[in-house]
Design an enzyme around this catalytic site. Structure first.
Site, PDB file in Angstrom:
ATOM      1  NE  ARG A   1      -3.441   2.376   2.732  1.00 47.03           N
ATOM      2  CZ  ARG A   1      -3.227   3.352   3.608  1.00 47.03           C
ATOM      3  NH1 ARG A   1      -2.281   3.248   4.504  1.00 47.03           N
ATOM      4  NH2 ARG A   1      -3.982   4.424   3.594  1.00 47.03           N
TER       5      ARG A   1
ATOM      6  CG  HIS B   1      -1.166   9.083   3.026  1.00 49.99           C
ATOM      7  ND1 HIS B   1      -1.224   7.731   3.366  1.00 49.99           N
ATOM      8  CD2 HIS B   1      -0.851   9.717   4.173  1.00 49.99           C
ATOM      9  CE1 HIS B   1      -0.953   7.579   4.647  1.00 49.99           C
ATOM     10  NE2 HIS B   1      -0.712   8.762   5.165  1.00 49.99           N
TER      11      HIS B   1
ATOM     12  CD  GLU C   1      -5.066   7.952   9.229  1.00 52.23           C
ATOM     13  OE1 GLU C   1      -4.563   9.030   9.554  1.00 52.23           O
ATOM     14  OE2 GLU C   1      -4.750   6.871   9.758  1.00 52.23           O
TER      15      GLU C   1
ATOM     16  CG  ASN D   1      -5.206   3.628   8.369  1.00 48.78           C
ATOM     17  OD1 ASN D   1      -5.241   2.606   7.683  1.00 48.78           O
ATOM     18  ND2 ASN D   1      -4.774   4.789   7.909  1.00 48.78           N
TER      19      ASN D   1
ATOM     20  CE1 TYR E   1      -0.398   3.274  13.617  1.00 52.83           C
ATOM     21  CE2 TYR E   1      -2.248   4.337  12.512  1.00 52.83           C
ATOM     22  CZ  TYR E   1      -0.989   3.762  12.465  1.00 52.83           C
ATOM     23  OH  TYR E   1      -0.318   3.676  11.272  1.00 52.83           O
TER      24      TYR E   1
ATOM     25  CD  GLU F   1      -1.611   4.209   7.952  1.00 54.27           C
ATOM     26  OE1 GLU F   1      -1.396   4.682   9.083  1.00 54.27           O
ATOM     27  OE2 GLU F   1      -1.755   4.899   6.930  1.00 54.27           O
TER      28      GLU F   1
HETATM   29  C1  GBH Z   1      -1.606   7.517  10.271  1.00 56.39           C
HETATM   30  O1  GBH Z   1      -2.046   8.687  10.866  1.00 56.39           O
HETATM   31  C2  GBH Z   1      -1.135   7.969   8.917  1.00 56.39           C
HETATM   32  O2  GBH Z   1      -1.922   7.470   7.873  1.00 56.39           O
HETATM   33  C3  GBH Z   1       0.312   7.738   8.679  1.00 56.39           C
HETATM   34  O3  GBH Z   1       0.709   8.552   7.632  1.00 56.39           O
HETATM   35  C4  GBH Z   1       1.070   7.984   9.966  1.00 56.39           C
HETATM   36  O4  GBH Z   1       2.458   7.900   9.747  1.00 56.39           O
HETATM   37  C5  GBH Z   1       0.650   6.928  10.948  1.00 56.39           C
HETATM   38  O5  GBH Z   1      -0.723   6.927  11.145  1.00 56.39           O
HETATM   39  C6  GBH Z   1       1.305   7.053  12.322  1.00 56.39           C
HETATM   40  O6  GBH Z   1       0.950   8.250  12.943  1.00 56.39           O
HETATM   41  O7  GBH Z   1       1.997  15.129  13.400  1.00 56.39           O
HETATM   42  O8  GBH Z   1       2.175  16.109  15.598  1.00 56.39           O
HETATM   43  O9  GBH Z   1       0.025  15.346  14.746  1.00 56.39           O
HETATM   44  C7  GBH Z   1      -2.598   8.633  12.128  1.00 56.39           C
HETATM   45  C8  GBH Z   1      -2.678  10.054  12.623  1.00 56.39           C
HETATM   46  C9  GBH Z   1      -0.867  11.555  12.224  1.00 56.39           C
HETATM   47  C10 GBH Z   1      -1.435  10.865  14.429  1.00 56.39           C
HETATM   48  C11 GBH Z   1       0.476  12.001  12.703  1.00 56.39           C
HETATM   49  C12 GBH Z   1      -0.098  11.257  14.912  1.00 56.39           C
HETATM   50  C13 GBH Z   1       1.769  12.576  14.572  1.00 56.39           C
HETATM   51  C14 GBH Z   1       1.728  13.636  15.558  1.00 56.39           C
HETATM   52  N1  GBH Z   1      -1.355  10.478  13.050  1.00 56.39           N
HETATM   53  N2  GBH Z   1       0.416  12.322  14.117  1.00 56.39           N
HETATM   54  S1  GBH Z   1       1.468  15.163  14.773  1.00 56.39           S
END
Ligand code: GBH
Length: 463
Positions: free
Chosen positions: A78, A122, A167, A295, A297, A367
């Site tokens: 992906r 993205h 997202e 996705n 987390y 993800e």
């Molecule tokens: C996903 O975002 C994304 O699709 C991916 O690109 C990202 O690398 C991955 O998860 C891990 O984070 O930039 O200070 O807000 C989930 C949302 C976006 C939350 C990035 C955490 C980092 C802190 N994430 N964010 S900040």
């Protein structure tokens, strides 16, 4: 140890990346400027002033990276395409050099028996489109559909899985409400318009792509969360409902039921008159989908901060229009380096809920993964035992969901490589493969070796 947990035949063992996070080559091949170039080159936005100019240099090293994937036994990859590589000016004919890059990447994948799984957007919007108003302006939905359709007709002979957006919550609410992501605006009404235009762009794009090629698969990727109240107080329960509306149902309901939830519309009415939602839009958004990407987390456990406070211009930026009183409660559980509590059960809850409330629809985890402070050891390896444990626990949860009847077809680990973690720059490492940003040397971590064994067995070990 009991019998191993086998996944269904044909289960996709994937890894995921995104263009701005790995490609680099930011000024090559006629690529235009994106909102992330502008944002990361503006002081104060990204950790230590870092940017994606070079990142993992995947733009030049993609053959090595595809070879790595083949070595890990990856069946599906992906990745996303950078819109400004393909339409540097945000419209018009595709840039041949940009198209050529993705075409070569796809050929390399196919030669190695890896299925390409494309995300069209993205987060790296052409900067020129932001200057025309960005996602808060309705015209952008048509621009996106135009871009998607052109890329699709150029590459659908070889790409059979098309994802419109990654997202949209992040694009709309981190980009235009909280401002922590590009373009860094803090404007709640604009963020709500952006959310709708992302959905509209998705619907227009899927309709057109399917018209020209009905046999390919079309879907979208959402970041979905279980949302629990921290206490059983009426205020916390109401907050959980509101955040579930903004985070989950804002996307799922129009996509899969053809209607925004009434309670969500009521919640945001103090912030917007909703005039941007026109007759027929929800029908356009409600295209049949071949898959939904999830996705996952962590879980939100929520409590009200101040009393039912509605955001006013000038207030502290919050990514929650109409619900700025939300406070995320820690349960004191072990966390990843992102500070996110490790909660594999939440993945099972999200998948079961989708099946129950929105199914039947084929699901993919597009993800899931963990940030750890990885370093290359003296022995040349990267010993990320915590990530191995994290992945094992989440894959077991996915396996149990399938056993309960959830139609889960595959699982993409975030990420193939350590990469540019948006506002956190290179300070967080999510890869199965370590990237040394000085030398661009790749080192397979223990989690990469774990992935190889699991993919080969199509199974994980039980606990
Ligand atoms: C996903 O975002 C994304 O699709 C991916 O690109 C990202 O690398 C991955 O998860 C891990 O984070 O930039 O200070 O807000 C989930 C949302 C976006 C939350 C990035 C955490 C980092 C802190 N994430 N964010 S900040």
């Amino acid at each position: 140890m009991g019998e191993s947990m086998r996944f269904p035949d044909g289960f996709a063992w994937g890894v995921a990346t995104a263009s701005y996070q790995i490609e680099g080559g930011a000024f090559e091949g006629g690529r235009g400027e994106s909102i992330w170039d502008r944002f990361s080159h503006t002081e104060g936005n990204v950790f230590e002033g870092q940017n994606g100019d070079v990142a993992c240099d995947h733009f030049h090293r993609y053959p090595e990276d595809v070879a790595l994937m083949a070595d890990l036994g990856v069946t599906h990859y992906r990745f996303s395409m950078a819109w400004p590589r393909l339409q540097p000016d945000g419209s018009g004919q595709l840039n041949p050099a940009g198209l050529d890059f993705y075409s070569r990447l796809v050929d390399e994948l196919l030669t190695n028996g890896i299925t390409p799984w494309v995300t069209l957007y993205h987060w790296d919007l052409p900067q020129v489109l932001e200057e025309q108003g960005g996602w808060p302006e309705r015209d952008i939905a048509y621009r996106f559909a135009d871009y998607a359709t052109k890329v699709h007709s150029a590459l659908s002979d070889r790409i059979r899985h098309w994802t419109t957006l990654n997202e949209p919550w992040c694009s709309a609410f981190l980009g235009y409400a909280e401002g922590r992501h590009a373009p860094g605006r803090q404007d709640h009404p604009a963020a709500l318009r952006a959310a709708h235009h992302l959905m509209l762009g998705h619907g227009l794009a899927v309709a057109e792509m399917r018209r020209s090629d009905p046999d390919a698969d079309y879907g979208i990727t959402l970041n979905l969360f279980p949302v629990d109240p921290a206490t059983d107080s009426a205020a916390d329960e109401d907050l959980a409902r509101r955040i579930d509306g903004l985070m989950n149902r804002q996307w799922l309901d129009p996509l899969l039921r053809g209607r925004y939830p009434d309670d969500l519309l009521d919640d945001v009415r103090p912030v917007t008159d909703l005039a941007h939602i026109q007759d027929g839009d929800e029908k356009t958004i409600n295209q049949p989908l071949d898959f939904l990407g999830v996705n996952y987390y962590f879980r939100h456990v929520l409590s009200v901060g101040e009393q039912q406070r509605v955001w006013q211009p000038g207030d502290e930026p919050s990514p929650w229009p109409g619900s700025s009183d939300m406070i995320s409660v820690s349960r004191g559980w072990p966390t990843t380096e992102m500070g996110w509590e490790i909660d594999p059960a939440g993945l099972g809850e999200v998948l079961r809920r989708l099946q129950r409330d929105y199914g039947p629809i084929p699901l993919y985890v597009t993800e899931n993964g963990m940030a750890c402070p990885d370093e290359v050891d003296e022995d040349g390896g990267v010993h990320d035992a915590d990530r191995v444990d994290y992945l094992q626990r989440h894959f077991r949860t996915a396996h149990r969901a399938i056993a309960d009847g959830v139609d889960l077809r595959g699982y993409f680990v975030w990420s193939l490589l350590d990469n540019f973690e948006w506002a956190l720059g290179y300070s967080k490492r999510f890869g199965l493969v370590h990237c040394d940003y000085e030398t661009q040397r790749r080192t397979v971590k223990d989690s990469g070796h774990w992935f190889r064994a699991a993919a080969a067995a199509n199974a994980v070990e039980p606990d």
